[in-house]
Scaffold this motif. Structure first.
Motif, short mmCIF file in Angstrom:
data_model
loop_
_atom_site.label_atom_id
_atom_site.label_comp_id
_atom_site.label_asym_id
_atom_site.label_seq_id
_atom_site.Cartn_x
_atom_site.Cartn_y
_atom_site.Cartn_z
N GLY A 1 146.91 46.38 23.54
CA GLY A 1 145.89 45.37 23.86
C GLY A 1 145.62 45.30 25.35
O GLY A 1 144.47 45.19 25.77
N LYS A 2 146.66 45.36 26.14
CA LYS A 2 146.52 45.31 27.60
C LYS A 2 145.70 46.50 28.11
O LYS A 2 144.78 46.34 28.93
CB LYS A 2 147.91 45.30 28.24
N PHE A 3 146.02 47.70 27.63
CA PHE A 3 145.30 48.89 28.10
C PHE A 3 143.81 48.82 27.72
O PHE A 3 142.95 49.22 28.50
CB PHE A 3 145.92 50.18 27.55
N LYS A 4 143.53 48.30 26.54
CA LYS A 4 142.14 48.19 26.09
C LYS A 4 141.40 47.15 26.95
O LYS A 4 140.34 47.41 27.49
CB LYS A 4 142.14 47.77 24.61
N ARG A 5 142.02 45.98 27.07
CA ARG A 5 141.40 44.83 27.76
C ARG A 5 141.22 45.09 29.25
O ARG A 5 140.17 44.85 29.80
CB ARG A 5 142.35 43.64 27.54
N GLU A 6 142.23 45.62 29.89
CA GLU A 6 142.20 45.69 31.36
C GLU A 6 141.77 47.04 31.89
O GLU A 6 141.31 47.12 33.04
CB GLU A 6 143.60 45.33 31.92
N ASN A 7 141.94 48.09 31.11
CA ASN A 7 141.66 49.42 31.64
C ASN A 7 140.66 50.21 30.80
O ASN A 7 140.33 51.35 31.13
CB ASN A 7 142.96 50.24 31.76
N LEU B 1 148.12 43.55 41.90
CA LEU B 1 148.26 43.03 43.26
C LEU B 1 147.24 43.72 44.17
O LEU B 1 147.58 44.61 44.95
CB LEU B 1 149.70 43.25 43.76
N VAL B 2 145.99 43.32 44.04
CA VAL B 2 144.91 43.84 44.91
C VAL B 2 144.10 42.65 45.43
O VAL B 2 144.02 41.62 44.77
CB VAL B 2 144.00 44.85 44.17
N TYR B 3 143.52 42.84 46.62
CA TYR B 3 142.91 41.72 47.34
C TYR B 3 141.46 42.02 47.71
O TYR B 3 141.02 43.18 47.61
CB TYR B 3 143.75 41.39 48.57
N ASP B 4 140.76 40.99 48.15
CA ASP B 4 139.37 41.12 48.62
C ASP B 4 138.46 41.73 47.56
O ASP B 4 137.67 42.63 47.84
CB ASP B 4 139.29 42.01 49.88
N ASP B 5 138.57 41.30 46.33
CA ASP B 5 137.72 41.78 45.23
C ASP B 5 137.83 43.28 44.99
O ASP B 5 136.90 43.91 44.47
CB ASP B 5 136.24 41.43 45.47
N PHE B 6 138.91 43.89 45.39
CA PHE B 6 139.10 45.31 45.13
C PHE B 6 139.16 45.55 43.62
O PHE B 6 139.81 44.81 42.90
CB PHE B 6 140.41 45.79 45.78
N GLU B 7 138.47 46.60 43.15
CA GLU B 7 138.48 46.92 41.71
C GLU B 7 139.53 48.00 41.44
O GLU B 7 139.41 49.12 41.92
CB GLU B 7 137.09 47.42 41.27
N PHE B 8 140.55 47.65 40.68
CA PHE B 8 141.59 48.62 40.32
C PHE B 8 141.07 49.57 39.25
O PHE B 8 140.44 49.15 38.28
CB PHE B 8 142.84 47.91 39.79
#
Ligand code: PLP
Length: 400
Positions: free
Chosen positions: A79-85, A210-217
Motif C-alpha cells: 500500500g505504501k509503495f502504491k500510495r507514495e511512489n 526527510l526532504v525540505y523546501d517542497d522538494f519532490e522525492f
C-alpha cells in the motif's frame, strides 16, 4: 592459518565508533561535550506506534512469524509503495528484515560473487563498501564534488560501468551529504542505466520522507519503469518514524531476488521481532502528520547550521535537500595549526582537534569516502546545535 575467517579481515568496525567512543570518554571525564555524530532522530517514536506494539504484546503476538514478514505488514508495504511512489508490487515481491541494513545485506550477499563490482557514489554510507567487501566483491566508488552538491553526474556513472558491474547503490537523500536528486537529475542517471541491462539498482530510500523546501522525492523504478525488473527499492522505519532501536526495514523487487533473500534470512536471523512488525503496520497505515511537524524543525535546524558553518573561517557548506546531515568541506583549514600546536593535515586531524579544543563531536569525511570534509547530524536539540556551531566558528577562527 589464523582462527578468524579472511572475510572478517576485509572489513572494519564502523569508523564513526572511534570518534563517538572518544566523545563518550571525554564526557565521562566531566568535559562539556556536544555530540553531532549520531545518525538518528532525537524525537521519540509516535504514541500510536508504541500503542500498537503494546496491543500486540497483549494479544500474544509472541511467536515466530513468516521469515520475511507477516502478511499484514507486507500488505501495508504494498500500500505504501502504491500510495507514495506509484509502484505496483505483490506481497510476494516484498521482504521485511531487521532494519534496512539487513535488507541491503541480504540483497548483496545473495547476488555477489568474487570479482563482481558495485558502483557506490561517494560520499557514501559507511556500510555499503564493507558489505560488498564481505561478499568478496569490489566496491567502485564514484567521486562527487561539493560544486555538484555531491551528486553523481551521468557521464561519471557511464564511465564506472564495466561488464563486471552488478549493482549501482543509489541513496537519495544521502547519508552523509543530505543531497537528494530531483526527478530530472535522476532521469539523467536512469537513462544511462537503461543502456546497460546487466546492471541492477539498489535504491536506498531510507530518508525519503526527510526532504525540505517542497522538494519532490522520486525513486528509480518510478522515474524509469523500464528498470522495475532489476531494481530493489529499499526503505525502513528508522528515520521517518523515529524507530532506530526497533529494527525494521523492507525492500521490494523481483520475486527471484526476494525469495533468495528470504532463504538467507531463514538461515540467519529468521523473522524480525513480531512485536516490531505490528508496530510497523501501524506506522505505515496510521496517521503520518508527525512527519510534517518533524520536518519543520529539521528544516529550521538545517538552515541554522548551514548558515553558521558558512560563516566559519575555512569551511564551505552546501545546503542539502534532505536527510538530517550536512557535509561541509574543511579544505580551507588544512595546513593550519590548532591551538594545541598540532598541524591540521587531514579531516581526521580537524575533527580530533575540534573535539579536544571545543568539545564538539563530528565525523571525519574520509570515513565516507570524500575528503577533506566532515559530517554533522542536526538531529539534535536546536539550542545544542547553535552552541556547537558557535564553538566550531570559534575553533576555525583560532586556527593559525
Ligand atoms: N541506509 C542508510 C543510508 C542509512 O543511513 C541507514 C542508517 O543509518 C540505513 C540504511 C540502515 O538503517 P536501519 O538498519 O536502521 O533501518
Amino acid at each position: 592459518m589464523g582462527f578468524l575467517a579472511d572475510s572478517i579481515g576485509r572489513i572494519k568496525p564502523s569508523p564513526t565508533i572511534a570518534i563517538t567512543g572518544l566523545a563518550k570518554e571525554l564526557k565521562a571525564q566531566g568535559k562539556d561535550i556536544i555530540g553531532l555524530s549520531a545518525g538518528e532522530p532525537d524525537f521519540d517514536t509516535p504514541e500510536n506506534i508504541k500503542e500498537a506494539a503494546i496491543a500486540a504484546i497483549r494479544r500474544g503476538e509472541s511467536k515466530y512469524t513468516i521469515v520475511d514478514g507477516i502478511p499484514e505488514l507486507k500488505q501495508a508495504i504494498v500500500g505504501k509503495f502504491k500510495r507514495e511512489n506509484g509502484l505496483d508490487y505483490k506481497t510476494s515481491q516484498v521482504s521485511v528484515g531487521t532494519g534496512g541494513k539487513q535488507i541491503l545485506y541480504n540483497a548483496l550477499m545473495v547476488t555477489l560473487n568474487p570479482g563482481d563490482e558495485v558502483i557506490i557514489p561517494a560520499p557514501y554510507w559507511v556500510s555499503y563498501p564493507d558489505i560488498v567487501l564481505l561478499a568478496g566483491a569490489k566496491p567502485v566508488p564514484v567521486q562527487t564534488t561539493l560544486e555538484s552538491g555531491f551528486k553523481m553526474k551521468p557521464e561519471d556513472l557511464e564511465r564506472a560501468i564495466t561488464p563486471r558491474t552488478k549493482w549501482l547503490i543509489f541513496n537519495s537523500p544521502s547519508n552523509p551529504s543530505g543531497a537528494a536528486y530531483s526527478r530530472a537529475e535522476l532521469k539523467a542517471l536512469t537513462d544511462v542505466l537503461v543502456k546497460h541491462p546487466h546492471v541492477w539498482i539498489l535504491s536506498d530510500d531510507m530518508y525519503e520522507h526527510l526532504v525540505y523546501d517542497d522538494f519532490e522525492f522520486t525513486t528509480p523504478a518510478q522515474v524509469e519503469p523500464n528498470l522495475y525488473d532489476r531494481t530493489l527499492t529499499m526503505n525502513g522505519m528508522s528515520k521517518a518514524y523515529c524507530m532506530t532501536g526497533w529494527r525494521l526495514g523492507y525492500g521490494a523487487g523481483p520475486e527471484k531476488l526476494i525469495k533468495a533473500m528470504a532463504t538467507l534470512q531463514s538461515q540467519s536471523t529468521s523473522n524480525p521481532t513480531s512485536i516490531t512488525q505490528w508496530a510497523g503496520v501501524e506506522a505505515l497505515n496510521g496517521p503520518q502528520d508527525f512527519i510534517t511537524k518533524h520536518n519543520k524543525v529539521f528544516k529550521e535546524r538545517r538552515d541554522l547550521v548551514v548558515s553558521m558553518l558558512n560563516q566559519s573561517k575555512g569551511l564551505s557548506c552546501p545546503k542539502p535537500e534532505g536527510a538530517f546531515y550536512v557535509y561541509p568541506s574543511c579544505k580551507g583549514t588544512i595546513g593550519k595549526t590548532a591551538p594545541s600546536g598540532k598541524k591540521i593535515e587531514t579531516d581526521e586531524d580537524f575533527v580530533k582537534e575540534l573535539l579536544s579544543a571545543e568539545g564538539v563531536a563530528v565525523v571525519h569525511g574520509t570515513a565516507f569516502g570524500t575528503a577533506p570534509a566532515f559530517r554533522i547530524s542536526y538531529a539534535t536539540a536546536t539550542k545544542d546545535l547553535e552552541e556547537a556551531c558557535s564553538r566550531i566558528q570559534r575553533f576555525c577562527g583560532s586556527l593559525r
